[in-house]
Motif scaffolding. Structure first.
Motif, PDB file in Angstrom:
ATOM      1  N   GLN A  83      36.469  22.088   9.433  1.00 22.67           N
ATOM      2  CA  GLN A  83      37.486  22.997   9.951  1.00 22.67           C
ATOM      3  C   GLN A  83      37.360  23.150  11.467  1.00 22.67           C
ATOM      4  N   ARG A  84      36.145  23.175  11.991  1.00 26.45           N
ATOM      5  CA  ARG A  84      35.958  23.254  13.448  1.00 26.45           C
ATOM      6  C   ARG A  84      36.573  22.034  14.129  1.00 26.45           C
TER       7      ARG A  84
ATOM      8  N   ALA B 123      32.323  21.981   4.953  1.00 26.64           N
ATOM      9  CA  ALA B 123      33.723  22.382   5.026  1.00 26.64           C
ATOM     10  C   ALA B 123      33.992  23.138   6.324  1.00 26.64           C
ATOM     11  N   GLY B 124      33.025  23.960   6.731  1.00 28.44           N
ATOM     12  CA  GLY B 124      33.181  24.691   7.984  1.00 28.44           C
ATOM     13  C   GLY B 124      33.182  23.768   9.182  1.00 28.44           C
TER      14      GLY B 124
ATOM     15  N   ARG C 222      39.074  20.245  12.965  1.00 26.00           N
ATOM     16  CA  ARG C 222      40.531  20.393  12.877  1.00 26.00           C
ATOM     17  C   ARG C 222      41.053  21.344  13.952  1.00 26.00           C
ATOM     18  N   GLU C 223      40.299  22.394  14.196  1.00 28.28           N
ATOM     19  CA  GLU C 223      40.720  23.357  15.224  1.00 28.28           C
ATOM     20  C   GLU C 223      40.741  22.708  16.607  1.00 28.28           C
TER      21      GLU C 223
ATOM     22  N   ASP D 208      38.382  15.446   4.263  1.00 25.16           N
ATOM     23  CA  ASP D 208      37.371  15.366   5.318  1.00 25.16           C
ATOM     24  C   ASP D 208      36.656  14.017   5.328  1.00 25.16           C
TER      25      ASP D 208
END
Length: 336
Positions: free
Chosen positions: A281-282, A277-278, A284-285, A239
């Motif tokens: 991930q958002r 981390a969340g 990446r989505e 990240d």
């Protein structure tokens, strides 16, 4: 080449002008131990393509000089990116911060010492190149490409500092790709090896036809690994690029294709110093939802095919052609 580097570093310890130098040499030695050696390998293939003897020890020393140049670039890159790890180990500035004198500002000491150590690697690279045994006239013939390579990477690093620009313009991201990494990873080492072996300008031009697309593919793969890579295999957090807000080709494409709500998330999270981390991930989505990652994969494949096709024109010796094919595959399909 590893033996050549070891001998050179041993000489720096033996001839050190001050007792502070040998411990720094050992930091460089440890840092060099984890490299992929791509640039020396490309230089060796360029040397062969230029008519050089594959067993000439001078070619090995040229590769070692390039590896020291690469160490300089990485040490400074980690300082500018405020990176904590490289190849699964603490970055040089973090390592040296742990050696700060009592009562000093450890972070400032680490950053300052890493800048000096990177500079030292740059100086040593030049020293090793000129002690390689290459004839002076060939060193002179290669000087223009060497100087251009050095200026290109400085320009690329400068461009990479601009992490704030948001917009649809993708050319800025391509400028970073071409200046910071693509040229000095493949094309310039190939050209340097060829020129130092005595190649003419036609061979130098043909090196670019192979090196330009492959160098771009290498950096595009690096951009994907910087977001989707496995930290265990890449050796650095996946990240970091998102937290730094780097406007890579991948992120420029994502921004171009994102709708209003997705852009709002990108503006909120991309470049956030406390990105969770969340949040990563958002992001990446969104990259996947816009199919920007698939587009970058297609770009990598197209450039790989262009590079492989250019081997027919480059016409290296059979062993060097086999090596270049393997290097092309490793550069574009690597996990780190």
């Amino acid at each position: 080449m590893d033996a050549s580097l070891a001998r050179f570093l041993d000489s720096q310890v033996r001839d050190a002008p001050d007792a502070c130098v040998p411990p720094l040499v050992e930091v460089v030695r440890d840092f060099l131990a984890g490299g992929k050696r791509l640039r020396p390998l490309f230089a060796a293939c360029g040397w062969a393509t230029g008519g050089g003897d594959r067993d000439d020890p001078a070619a090995v020393r040229v590769g070692a000089a390039l590896e020291l140049f690469h160490a300089f670039a990485l040490i400074h890159d980690d300082v500018m990116d405020s990176s904590d790890s490289r190849r699964g180990q603490p970055t040089v500035h973090r390592l040296l911060a742990g050696r700060a004198p009592d009562g000093s500002d450890a972070e400032h000491f680490g950053l300052s010492a890493a800048i000096l150590l990177g500079d030292l690697c740059l100086v040593w690279s030049d020293e090793l190149l000129h002690a390689s045994g290459i004839a002076p006239e060939r060193l002179h013939a290669a000087r223009s490409v060497l100087n251009t390579m050095r200026t290109e990477i400085m320009a690329g690093q400068y461009l990479d500092l601009d992490v704030t620009a948001v917009g649809d313009e993708i050319e800025g991201a391509w400028r970073v790709v071409r200046q910071k990494t693509a040229a000095y990873t493949v094309k310039r080492p190939l050209q340097l090896g060829a020129l130092l072996a005595g190649a003419d300008e036609d061979v130098v031009r043909r090196c670019a036809e192979f090196g330009d697309p492959l160098g771009e593919a290498f950096q595009l793969r690096d951009d994907l690994l910087g977001v989707f890579g496995n930290e265990v295999t890449t050796g650095k957090p996946s990240d970091d690029d998102l937290r730094a807000g780097k406007w890579t080709v991948l992120m420029r494409l994502t921004w171009q294709r994102a709708d209003a709500s997705q852009r709002a998330v990108i503006e909120e999270l991309h470049g956030s110093a406390d990105l969770s981390a969340g949040g990563a991930q958002r992001l990446r989505e969104i990259i996947r939802d816009t199919a920007a990652d698939a587009e970058v994969e297609a770009m990598i494949s197209a450039r790989y095919e262009r590079a492989v096709a250019a081997l027919d024109v480059l016409a290296p010796p059979p062993w060097a052609e086999a090596a270049l094919l393997e290097l092309a595959d490793r550069s574009t399909h690597r996990a780190r």
